[in-house]
Design a protein around this motif. Structure first.
Motif, PDB file in Angstrom:
ATOM      1  N   GLY A  60     -12.233 -14.331   4.508  1.00 27.93           N
ATOM      2  CA  GLY A  60     -11.614 -15.655   4.558  1.00 27.93           C
ATOM      3  C   GLY A  60     -10.742 -15.838   5.776  1.00 27.93           C
ATOM      4  N   ARG A  61      -9.768 -16.720   5.656  1.00 26.34           N
ATOM      5  CA  ARG A  61      -8.821 -16.978   6.738  1.00 26.34           C
ATOM      6  C   ARG A  61      -7.508 -17.447   6.130  1.00 26.34           C
ATOM      7  NH1 ARG A  61     -10.881 -21.840  10.468  1.00 26.34           N
ATOM      8  NH2 ARG A  61     -12.743 -20.535  10.625  1.00 26.34           N
ATOM      9  N   VAL A  62      -6.421 -17.294   6.911  1.00 30.41           N
ATOM     10  CA  VAL A  62      -5.106 -17.734   6.452  1.00 30.41           C
ATOM     11  C   VAL A  62      -4.425 -18.520   7.571  1.00 30.41           C
ATOM     12  CG1 VAL A  62      -4.800 -15.783   4.884  1.00 30.41           C
ATOM     13  CG2 VAL A  62      -3.943 -15.606   7.224  1.00 30.41           C
ATOM     14  N   PRO A  63      -3.566 -19.493   7.224  1.00 30.89           N
ATOM     15  CA  PRO A  63      -2.731 -20.125   8.255  1.00 30.89           C
ATOM     16  C   PRO A  63      -1.778 -19.090   8.835  1.00 30.89           C
ATOM     17  CG  PRO A  63      -2.640 -21.332   6.164  1.00 30.89           C
ATOM     18  CD  PRO A  63      -3.282 -20.020   5.884  1.00 30.89           C
ATOM     19  N   ALA A  64      -1.561 -19.149  10.132  1.00 30.76           N
ATOM     20  CA  ALA A  64      -0.693 -18.169  10.778  1.00 30.76           C
ATOM     21  C   ALA A  64       0.037 -18.798  11.951  1.00 30.76           C
ATOM     22  CB  ALA A  64      -1.508 -16.957  11.247  1.00 30.76           C
ATOM     23  N   ALA A  65       1.067 -18.106  12.399  1.00 34.06           N
ATOM     24  CA  ALA A  65       1.827 -18.508  13.581  1.00 34.06           C
ATOM     25  C   ALA A  65       1.507 -17.541  14.704  1.00 34.06           C
ATOM     26  CB  ALA A  65       3.321 -18.506  13.284  1.00 34.06           C
ATOM     27  N   ALA A  66       0.986 -18.060  15.818  1.00 31.39           N
ATOM     28  CA  ALA A  66       0.737 -17.246  16.998  1.00 31.39           C
ATOM     29  C   ALA A  66       1.998 -17.270  17.854  1.00 31.39           C
ATOM     30  CB  ALA A  66      -0.457 -17.770  17.783  1.00 31.39           C
ATOM     31  N   VAL A  67       2.707 -16.148  17.883  1.00 30.16           N
ATOM     32  CA  VAL A  67       4.042 -16.066  18.489  1.00 30.16           C
ATOM     33  C   VAL A  67       3.918 -15.688  19.965  1.00 30.16           C
ATOM     34  CG1 VAL A  67       6.259 -14.870  18.421  1.00 30.16           C
ATOM     35  CG2 VAL A  67       5.084 -15.476  16.284  1.00 30.16           C
ATOM     36  N   ALA A  68       4.682 -16.376  20.807  1.00 26.84           N
ATOM     37  CA  ALA A  68       4.655 -16.101  22.246  1.00 26.84           C
ATOM     38  C   ALA A  68       6.031 -16.379  22.842  1.00 26.84           C
ATOM     39  CB  ALA A  68       3.592 -16.955  22.931  1.00 26.84           C
ATOM     40  N   TRP A  69       6.170 -15.989  24.106  1.00 25.74           N
ATOM     41  CA  TRP A  69       7.379 -16.261  24.881  1.00 25.74           C
ATOM     42  C   TRP A  69       8.643 -15.828  24.143  1.00 25.74           C
ATOM     43  CZ3 TRP A  69       7.404 -17.145  29.924  1.00 25.74           C
ATOM     44  CH2 TRP A  69       6.216 -17.563  30.511  1.00 25.74           C
TER      45      TRP A  69
END
Length: 404
Positions: free
Chosen positions: A72-81
Protein backbone atom coordinates in the motif's frame (compact mmCIF):
# COMPACT_ATOMS: atom_id res chain seq x y z
CA UNK A 1 21.64 28.89 26.36
CA UNK A 2 20.24 30.72 23.35
CA UNK A 3 16.72 32.12 23.81
CA UNK A 4 14.67 31.40 20.71
CA UNK A 5 11.15 30.68 19.54
CA UNK A 6 9.92 28.24 16.90
CA UNK A 7 7.07 29.44 14.71
CA UNK A 8 5.85 29.83 11.18
CA UNK A 9 7.82 32.52 9.37
CA UNK A 10 5.91 35.44 7.95
CA UNK A 11 6.07 35.78 4.18
CA UNK A 12 8.80 38.43 4.37
CA UNK A 13 10.81 36.17 6.71
CA UNK A 14 10.83 33.06 4.54
CA UNK A 15 13.68 34.02 2.23
CA UNK A 16 15.98 35.24 5.04
CA UNK A 17 15.32 31.95 6.85
CA UNK A 18 16.22 30.00 3.72
CA UNK A 19 19.40 32.03 3.30
CA UNK A 20 20.38 31.21 6.88
CA UNK A 21 19.99 27.49 6.25
CA UNK A 22 21.73 27.67 2.87
CA UNK A 23 24.80 29.14 4.53
CA UNK A 24 24.62 26.52 7.28
CA UNK A 25 24.65 23.83 4.58
CA UNK A 26 27.53 25.54 2.76
CA UNK A 27 25.42 26.63 -0.20
CA UNK A 28 24.82 30.15 -1.53
CA UNK A 29 21.44 31.76 -0.85
CA UNK A 30 18.89 31.42 -3.61
CA UNK A 31 18.97 33.87 -6.46
CA UNK A 32 15.78 35.75 -7.33
CA UNK A 33 15.11 33.20 -10.11
CA UNK A 34 15.65 30.24 -7.77
CA UNK A 35 13.50 31.74 -5.03
CA UNK A 36 10.62 32.24 -7.47
CA UNK A 37 10.57 28.45 -7.87
CA UNK A 38 11.54 27.45 -4.33
CA UNK A 39 8.86 29.49 -2.58
CA UNK A 40 6.23 27.20 -4.11
CA UNK A 41 8.28 23.99 -3.92
CA UNK A 42 8.68 24.46 -0.15
CA UNK A 43 5.23 25.57 1.06
CA UNK A 44 4.91 28.28 3.70
CA UNK A 45 2.31 26.26 5.62
CA UNK A 46 4.84 23.43 6.02
CA UNK A 47 7.77 25.60 7.13
CA UNK A 48 9.03 26.04 10.67
CA UNK A 49 11.76 28.50 11.61
CA UNK A 50 13.61 29.31 14.81
CA UNK A 51 14.00 33.00 15.66
CA UNK A 52 16.20 34.92 18.05
CA UNK A 53 14.00 37.97 18.44
CA UNK A 54 13.26 38.65 14.75
CA UNK A 55 16.42 37.08 13.34
CA UNK A 56 16.12 33.56 11.85
CA UNK A 57 18.68 31.06 13.15
CA UNK A 58 17.29 27.79 11.79
CA UNK A 59 14.61 26.23 9.64
CA UNK A 60 13.01 23.00 8.44
CA UNK A 61 10.45 22.43 5.69
CA UNK A 62 8.50 19.51 4.29
CA UNK A 63 6.34 18.60 1.33
CA UNK A 64 3.27 16.37 1.35
CA UNK A 65 3.89 13.07 -0.47
CA UNK A 66 2.64 9.50 -0.54
CA UNK A 67 5.14 6.87 0.58
CA UNK A 68 4.96 3.35 -0.84
CA UNK A 69 4.94 0.62 1.82
CA UNK A 70 4.56 -3.15 1.33
CA UNK A 71 1.04 -3.66 0.03
CA UNK A 72 0.00 0.00 0.00
CA UNK A 73 0.97 3.60 0.62
CA UNK A 74 0.76 6.16 3.42
CA UNK A 75 0.65 9.98 3.54
CA UNK A 76 4.07 11.28 4.53
CA UNK A 77 6.13 14.42 4.96
CA UNK A 78 9.24 14.72 2.80
CA UNK A 79 11.57 16.73 5.05
CA UNK A 80 14.25 19.02 3.60
CA UNK A 81 16.34 22.10 4.34
CA UNK A 82 17.06 21.29 7.98
CA UNK A 83 19.75 23.60 9.27
CA UNK A 84 20.90 25.96 12.01
CA UNK A 85 23.22 28.94 11.82
CA UNK A 86 26.82 27.91 12.50
CA UNK A 87 27.12 30.02 15.66
CA UNK A 88 23.85 28.69 17.12
CA UNK A 89 24.36 24.93 16.83
CA UNK A 90 24.17 22.47 19.75
CA UNK A 91 21.78 24.68 21.70
CA UNK A 92 18.58 22.70 21.16
CA UNK A 93 17.46 24.50 18.01
CA UNK A 94 17.33 21.45 15.72
CA UNK A 95 15.66 19.45 18.47
CA UNK A 96 12.91 22.04 18.86
CA UNK A 97 12.41 22.37 15.11
CA UNK A 98 12.23 18.65 14.38
CA UNK A 99 10.08 17.80 17.37
CA UNK A 100 7.60 20.51 16.36
CA UNK A 101 7.61 19.22 12.81
CA UNK A 102 7.09 15.57 13.84
CA UNK A 103 4.17 16.44 16.05
CA UNK A 104 2.64 18.46 13.22
CA UNK A 105 2.99 15.45 10.88
CA UNK A 106 1.08 13.31 13.35
CA UNK A 107 -1.63 15.95 13.72
CA UNK A 108 -1.93 16.24 9.92
CA UNK A 109 -2.61 12.50 9.67
CA UNK A 110 0.80 11.74 8.15
CA UNK A 111 2.06 8.61 9.95
CA UNK A 112 5.56 8.94 8.51
CA UNK A 113 8.22 11.55 7.81
CA UNK A 114 11.06 10.82 5.40
CA UNK A 115 14.35 12.49 4.58
CA UNK A 116 17.80 12.10 3.07
CA UNK A 117 20.35 12.78 5.81
CA UNK A 118 23.21 15.17 5.20
CA UNK A 119 24.85 13.73 8.33
CA UNK A 120 24.15 10.16 9.38
CA UNK A 121 24.69 10.81 13.10
CA UNK A 122 21.94 13.39 13.57
CA UNK A 123 18.55 11.87 12.93
CA UNK A 124 18.52 8.65 14.92
CA UNK A 125 17.97 10.56 18.14
CA UNK A 126 14.76 11.96 16.66
CA UNK A 127 13.44 8.49 15.85
CA UNK A 128 14.48 8.32 12.20
CA UNK A 129 15.93 5.03 10.99
CA UNK A 130 17.73 3.99 7.81
CA UNK A 131 14.99 2.30 5.79
CA UNK A 132 16.73 1.82 2.47
CA UNK A 133 20.22 1.70 1.05
CA UNK A 134 21.54 2.46 -2.43
CA UNK A 135 24.64 1.71 -4.42
CA UNK A 136 26.71 4.08 -6.54
CA UNK A 137 27.99 2.29 -9.65
CA UNK A 138 30.81 3.20 -12.04
CA UNK A 139 30.71 1.43 -15.40
CA UNK A 140 33.93 1.30 -17.40
CA UNK A 141 32.48 1.84 -20.85
CA UNK A 142 35.71 0.67 -22.53
CA UNK A 143 35.25 -2.83 -21.02
CA UNK A 144 31.46 -3.05 -20.87
CA UNK A 145 29.43 -4.96 -23.43
CA UNK A 146 25.85 -6.08 -22.97
CA UNK A 147 25.39 -9.84 -23.09
CA UNK A 148 23.95 -11.09 -26.36
CA UNK A 149 21.09 -12.86 -24.56
CA UNK A 150 19.75 -9.69 -22.95
CA UNK A 151 16.36 -9.27 -24.66
CA UNK A 152 15.54 -6.30 -26.85
CA UNK A 153 12.01 -5.19 -25.99
CA UNK A 154 11.89 -1.83 -27.74
CA UNK A 155 13.91 1.23 -28.70
CA UNK A 156 15.16 4.48 -27.14
CA UNK A 157 14.69 8.03 -28.40
CA UNK A 158 16.04 11.36 -27.21
CA UNK A 159 13.39 13.89 -26.23
CA UNK A 160 13.06 17.42 -27.49
CA UNK A 161 13.40 20.23 -24.98
CA UNK A 162 9.63 20.57 -24.70
CA UNK A 163 9.05 16.81 -24.30
CA UNK A 164 11.83 16.56 -21.71
CA UNK A 165 9.82 18.80 -19.39
CA UNK A 166 6.54 16.93 -19.61
CA UNK A 167 7.00 13.28 -20.56
CA UNK A 168 9.13 12.13 -17.58
CA UNK A 169 6.57 13.37 -15.07
CA UNK A 170 3.78 11.64 -16.97
CA UNK A 171 5.81 8.42 -17.12
CA UNK A 172 6.72 8.52 -13.43
CA UNK A 173 3.07 8.94 -12.46
CA UNK A 174 1.99 6.17 -14.84
CA UNK A 175 4.60 3.70 -13.55
CA UNK A 176 3.40 4.29 -10.01
CA UNK A 177 5.05 3.55 -6.68
CA UNK A 178 6.11 0.00 -7.47
CA UNK A 179 8.72 -0.39 -4.70
CA UNK A 180 8.46 0.29 -0.98
CA UNK A 181 10.21 3.57 -0.26
CA UNK A 182 9.19 5.34 -3.46
CA UNK A 183 7.36 8.65 -3.09
CA UNK A 184 5.05 10.72 -5.24
CA UNK A 185 6.45 13.82 -6.94
CA UNK A 186 4.39 16.99 -6.90
CA UNK A 187 4.55 19.90 -9.33
CA UNK A 188 6.92 21.73 -7.00
CA UNK A 189 9.34 18.81 -7.06
CA UNK A 190 9.35 18.68 -10.85
CA UNK A 191 9.90 22.42 -11.22
CA UNK A 192 12.76 22.46 -8.70
CA UNK A 193 14.46 19.10 -9.29
CA UNK A 194 13.80 18.50 -12.98
CA UNK A 195 12.92 21.60 -15.02
CA UNK A 196 15.45 23.77 -13.18
CA UNK A 197 18.34 21.33 -13.66
CA UNK A 198 17.51 20.87 -17.34
CA UNK A 199 18.01 24.62 -17.74
CA UNK A 200 20.96 24.97 -15.37
CA UNK A 201 23.00 21.85 -16.09
CA UNK A 202 21.94 20.95 -19.62
CA UNK A 203 20.70 17.46 -18.83
CA UNK A 204 19.33 15.29 -21.62
CA UNK A 205 16.36 12.92 -21.38
CA UNK A 206 15.92 9.65 -23.25
CA UNK A 207 12.82 7.44 -23.20
CA UNK A 208 12.44 3.71 -23.83
CA UNK A 209 9.44 2.62 -25.91
CA UNK A 210 8.30 -0.99 -26.16
CA UNK A 211 7.42 -2.82 -29.38
CA UNK A 212 3.77 -1.74 -29.02
CA UNK A 213 4.80 1.93 -28.96
CA UNK A 214 4.23 2.42 -25.22
CA UNK A 215 6.76 4.51 -23.31
CA UNK A 216 7.92 2.52 -20.29
CA UNK A 217 11.12 4.07 -18.95
CA UNK A 218 13.26 7.22 -18.96
CA UNK A 219 16.74 8.37 -18.04
CA UNK A 220 18.00 11.89 -17.32
CA UNK A 221 21.74 12.28 -17.82
CA UNK A 222 24.49 14.63 -18.91
CA UNK A 223 28.01 14.25 -20.32
CA UNK A 224 30.90 15.57 -18.22
CA UNK A 225 34.43 15.93 -19.55
CA UNK A 226 37.06 13.85 -17.75
CA UNK A 227 39.87 15.59 -19.60
CA UNK A 228 42.63 17.32 -17.71
CA UNK A 229 45.78 19.13 -18.77
CA UNK A 230 47.75 15.92 -18.16
CA UNK A 231 45.11 13.65 -19.80
CA UNK A 232 43.26 15.70 -22.40
CA UNK A 233 41.91 12.60 -24.15
CA UNK A 234 40.34 10.99 -21.05
CA UNK A 235 36.92 11.11 -22.68
CA UNK A 236 33.52 11.84 -21.24
CA UNK A 237 31.55 10.53 -18.30
CA UNK A 238 27.79 10.15 -18.41
CA UNK A 239 26.32 11.22 -15.08
CA UNK A 240 22.90 9.60 -14.61
CA UNK A 241 20.62 11.71 -12.45
CA UNK A 242 17.23 9.99 -12.73
CA UNK A 243 16.44 6.55 -14.16
CA UNK A 244 13.13 4.73 -13.84
CA UNK A 245 11.82 1.73 -15.74
CA UNK A 246 8.47 -0.04 -15.58
CA UNK A 247 9.92 -3.47 -16.35
CA UNK A 248 13.25 -5.31 -16.80
CA UNK A 249 13.10 -4.92 -20.59
CA UNK A 250 12.90 -1.14 -20.34
CA UNK A 251 15.74 -1.11 -17.81
CA UNK A 252 17.95 -3.21 -20.09
CA UNK A 253 17.06 -0.96 -23.02
CA UNK A 254 18.15 2.14 -21.13
CA UNK A 255 21.41 0.41 -20.13
CA UNK A 256 21.96 -0.48 -23.80
CA UNK A 257 21.41 3.12 -24.81
CA UNK A 258 23.84 4.54 -22.23
CA UNK A 259 26.50 2.03 -23.31
CA UNK A 260 26.05 3.09 -26.94
CA UNK A 261 26.81 6.80 -26.49
CA UNK A 262 30.02 7.67 -28.36
CA UNK A 263 33.12 9.27 -26.81
CA UNK A 264 32.15 8.02 -23.35
CA UNK A 265 34.62 6.18 -21.11
CA UNK A 266 32.70 6.14 -17.80
CA UNK A 267 29.04 5.87 -16.84
CA UNK A 268 28.28 7.02 -13.29
CA UNK A 269 25.00 5.86 -11.81
CA UNK A 270 24.19 7.32 -8.40
CA UNK A 271 21.70 6.01 -5.84
CA UNK A 272 20.62 2.85 -7.63
CA UNK A 273 18.62 0.00 -6.05
CA UNK A 274 20.72 -2.52 -4.17
CA UNK A 275 19.36 -5.37 -6.30
CA UNK A 276 19.64 -3.66 -9.71
CA UNK A 277 21.58 -6.14 -11.87
CA UNK A 278 23.65 -3.88 -14.11
CA UNK A 279 26.76 -6.04 -13.58
CA UNK A 280 24.93 -9.25 -14.49
CA UNK A 281 23.79 -8.00 -17.91
CA UNK A 282 27.41 -7.35 -18.93
CA UNK A 283 29.75 -9.85 -20.58
CA UNK A 284 32.34 -8.71 -18.05
CA UNK A 285 30.51 -8.10 -14.74
CA UNK A 286 33.63 -6.46 -13.30
CA UNK A 287 33.23 -3.57 -15.74
CA UNK A 288 30.50 -2.32 -13.36
CA UNK A 289 32.08 -1.46 -10.03
CA UNK A 290 30.11 -0.60 -6.92
CA UNK A 291 31.87 2.50 -5.60
CA UNK A 292 29.83 2.83 -2.41
CA UNK A 293 26.78 1.51 -0.58
CA UNK A 294 25.09 4.21 1.47
CA UNK A 295 22.02 4.96 3.52
CA UNK A 296 19.40 6.70 1.42
CA UNK A 297 15.85 7.04 2.74
CA UNK A 298 15.41 7.63 6.47
CA UNK A 299 11.91 7.09 7.86
CA UNK A 300 10.34 8.33 11.08
CA UNK A 301 7.01 6.79 12.09
CA UNK A 302 4.97 9.56 13.71
CA UNK A 303 1.85 7.43 14.22
CA UNK A 304 2.91 3.82 14.67
CA UNK A 305 -0.62 2.42 14.85
CA UNK A 306 -1.68 4.11 11.60
CA UNK A 307 1.58 3.12 9.88
CA UNK A 308 1.12 -0.51 10.91
CA UNK A 309 -2.46 -0.49 9.64
CA UNK A 310 -1.38 0.84 6.24
CA UNK A 311 0.85 -2.05 5.12
CA UNK A 312 0.38 -5.77 4.58
CA UNK A 313 2.27 -8.61 6.22
CA UNK A 314 3.59 -12.02 5.23
CA UNK A 315 2.43 -15.41 6.44
CA UNK A 316 3.67 -16.34 9.92
CA UNK A 317 2.39 -16.73 13.43
CA UNK A 318 1.81 -13.39 15.23
CA UNK A 319 4.56 -11.41 16.92
CA UNK A 320 4.10 -8.85 19.71
CA UNK A 321 6.39 -5.82 19.48
CA UNK A 322 7.08 -3.52 22.42
CA UNK A 323 7.90 -0.14 20.88
CA UNK A 324 9.75 2.61 22.75
CA UNK A 325 9.37 6.24 21.68
CA UNK A 326 10.55 8.92 24.12
CA UNK A 327 9.92 11.85 21.75
CA UNK A 328 6.36 10.90 20.74
CA UNK A 329 5.24 8.80 23.72
CA UNK A 330 1.79 8.22 22.19
CA UNK A 331 3.50 5.63 19.98
CA UNK A 332 4.95 3.64 22.85
CA UNK A 333 3.36 0.32 23.72
CA UNK A 334 2.78 -3.18 22.46
CA UNK A 335 1.48 -4.12 19.03
CA UNK A 336 0.40 -7.55 17.83
CA UNK A 337 1.45 -8.10 14.20
CA UNK A 338 -0.17 -10.91 12.20
CA UNK A 339 -1.01 -11.66 8.55
CA UNK A 340 -4.40 -10.07 9.23
CA UNK A 341 -2.88 -6.75 10.33
CA UNK A 342 -1.78 -4.97 13.49
CA UNK A 343 -3.47 -3.96 16.73
CA UNK A 344 -2.62 -2.66 20.17
CA UNK A 345 -2.37 -5.36 22.81
CA UNK A 346 -1.58 -5.97 26.47
CA UNK A 347 -0.02 -9.36 25.71
CA UNK A 348 3.55 -10.09 26.68
CA UNK A 349 6.10 -8.79 24.20
CA UNK A 350 8.17 -11.09 22.02
CA UNK A 351 10.50 -8.35 20.75
CA UNK A 352 11.49 -4.94 22.14
CA UNK A 353 12.82 -2.09 20.00
CA UNK A 354 13.09 1.67 19.70
CA UNK A 355 11.08 3.57 17.12
CA UNK A 356 14.15 4.28 14.94
CA UNK A 357 14.81 0.55 14.67
CA UNK A 358 11.15 -0.01 13.89
CA UNK A 359 11.59 2.31 10.91
CA UNK A 360 14.38 0.05 9.64
CA UNK A 361 12.05 -2.93 9.89
CA UNK A 362 8.92 -1.24 8.56
CA UNK A 363 9.66 -1.15 4.81
CA UNK A 364 11.22 -4.61 4.80
CA UNK A 365 14.75 -3.42 4.17
CA UNK A 366 16.34 -5.09 7.18
CA UNK A 367 15.27 -8.43 8.70
CA UNK A 368 14.43 -8.49 12.39
CA UNK A 369 17.00 -11.27 12.89
CA UNK A 370 19.74 -9.04 11.44
CA UNK A 371 18.73 -6.11 13.64
CA UNK A 372 18.67 -8.34 16.71
CA UNK A 373 22.11 -9.66 15.84
CA UNK A 374 23.57 -6.16 16.06
CA UNK A 375 21.75 -5.34 19.29
CA UNK A 376 18.98 -3.15 17.93
CA UNK A 377 16.17 -5.55 18.84
CA UNK A 378 15.91 -7.34 22.17
CA UNK A 379 14.28 -10.74 21.74
CA UNK A 380 12.41 -12.14 24.73
CA UNK A 381 11.46 -15.03 22.47
CA UNK A 382 14.29 -15.73 19.98
CA UNK A 383 11.96 -17.81 17.80
CA UNK A 384 9.87 -14.70 17.22
CA UNK A 385 12.67 -13.26 15.08
CA UNK A 386 12.02 -15.82 12.34
CA UNK A 387 8.32 -14.99 12.45
CA UNK A 388 9.03 -11.25 12.31
CA UNK A 389 11.34 -11.78 9.33
CA UNK A 390 8.48 -13.42 7.43
CA UNK A 391 5.85 -10.89 8.52
CA UNK A 392 7.82 -7.77 7.54
CA UNK A 393 9.60 -9.14 4.46
CA UNK A 394 9.25 -7.16 1.23
CA UNK A 395 9.24 -8.84 -2.19
CA UNK A 396 11.80 -6.26 -3.38
CA UNK A 397 14.29 -4.21 -1.36
CA UNK A 398 12.98 -0.71 -0.60
CA UNK A 399 14.27 2.13 -2.77
CA UNK A 400 13.22 5.75 -2.96
CA UNK A 401 14.73 6.85 -6.27
CA UNK A 402 13.82 10.51 -5.64
CA UNK A 403 16.13 13.15 -4.23
CA UNK A 404 14.50 16.01 -2.35
Amino acid sequence: MTEFTVRRPEEHERRPAQSTVARALHSPPFTDEQWAIARDAFPAERTWAAFEDTRPIGMTVSAAVDLAVPGGRVPAAAVAWVGVRADRTRRGVVSALLTTQLRECRERGEPAAVLHASEATIYGRFGYGVSSQVKHVMVDRTRARLRADVPVTGSVRLLSEAEARTLPRELYARMGLHRPGMITRGDGWWRWNHDRVLDRDEYLVAVHQDHQGVDDGFVTYRPRSLGTFEQPAAGEALDVRDLHAANPGALAGLYRFLLSVDLVTKIRLKSRPIDEPIDLVLENPRAAEVMAIQDHLWVRLTDVAQAFASRTYGHAEPVVLDVRDARLPENAGRYRISPQGAERTEADADLELDVDTLAMLYLGGFPASTLAGIGRIQARDPEALTRADALFRSATPPWCGTDF
